[in-house]
Write an enzyme that holds these catalytic residues in place. Sequence first.
Site, mmCIF file in Angstrom:
data_model
loop_
_atom_site.group_PDB
_atom_site.id
_atom_site.type_symbol
_atom_site.label_atom_id
_atom_site.label_comp_id
_atom_site.label_asym_id
_atom_site.label_seq_id
_atom_site.Cartn_x
_atom_site.Cartn_y
_atom_site.Cartn_z
ATOM 1 N N HIS A 57 24.015 22.913 40.197
ATOM 2 C CA HIS A 57 23.889 24.059 39.183
ATOM 3 C C HIS A 57 25.222 24.945 39.388
ATOM 4 C CE1 HIS A 57 19.219 23.883 38.994
ATOM 5 N NE2 HIS A 57 19.638 22.830 38.909
ATOM 6 N N GLU A 59 25.723 27.811 39.485
ATOM 7 C CA GLU A 59 25.749 28.890 40.715
ATOM 8 C C GLU A 59 25.895 28.343 41.944
ATOM 9 O OE1 GLU A 59 23.429 28.193 38.125
ATOM 10 O OE2 GLU A 59 21.859 29.724 37.960
ATOM 11 N N CYS A 87 17.599 29.697 38.468
ATOM 12 C CA CYS A 87 15.991 29.195 38.966
ATOM 13 C C CYS A 87 15.778 29.639 40.472
ATOM 14 C CB CYS A 87 16.368 27.604 38.954
ATOM 15 S SG CYS A 87 17.562 26.778 40.290
ATOM 16 N N CYS A 90 18.743 28.654 43.016
ATOM 17 C CA CYS A 90 19.937 29.451 42.528
ATOM 18 C C CYS A 90 19.711 30.960 43.351
ATOM 19 C CB CYS A 90 20.326 29.357 41.365
ATOM 20 S SG CYS A 90 20.795 27.661 40.914
#
Length: 166
Positions: A57, A59, A87, A90
Amino acid sequence: MSTINDKDREYMRLALEQARKASAQGEVPIGAVLVRNEQILAQAHNFREIWQDPTAHAEIVVIREAATQSGSWRLTDTTLYVTLEPCVMCIGAIILARIPRLVFGAMDPKAGACGSIFDLPAERRLNHRVDVVSGVLEQESQELLQEFFRRLREDVENPATGGSLA
């Protein structure tokens, strides 16, 4: 909770640029920028499809890069800008990296962990607090995601279009 300022909008625009790069590469358009003292430590977008890595992801990529560059996993005195609400994975990484401030664009009603489905930053039992600011350039963030998924659906329904997301 912090207020939104001009710098927040400026760095979110950079995160949106990263999200556009993701979209051009067939990735879900999510971008992130990590800043300390008005210096960009790292910026990236999702790489899940390209790397075939479920943890890639935006992040996570930014946190890893910034930790490597700075020589420390503790990313204190930073602000993370991301186009979509993080999420669970993250926000967990944000908390563990000791990032004190998170600014994001659009809420994520399907996987968001900063107020949508869960609100991990508000969990008092955790040893680190994250100041969360939401809704910065929210409409632009939402529009990028909506356009990406609209094109994806069209390509699935019309394979003759070539299936390109670029």
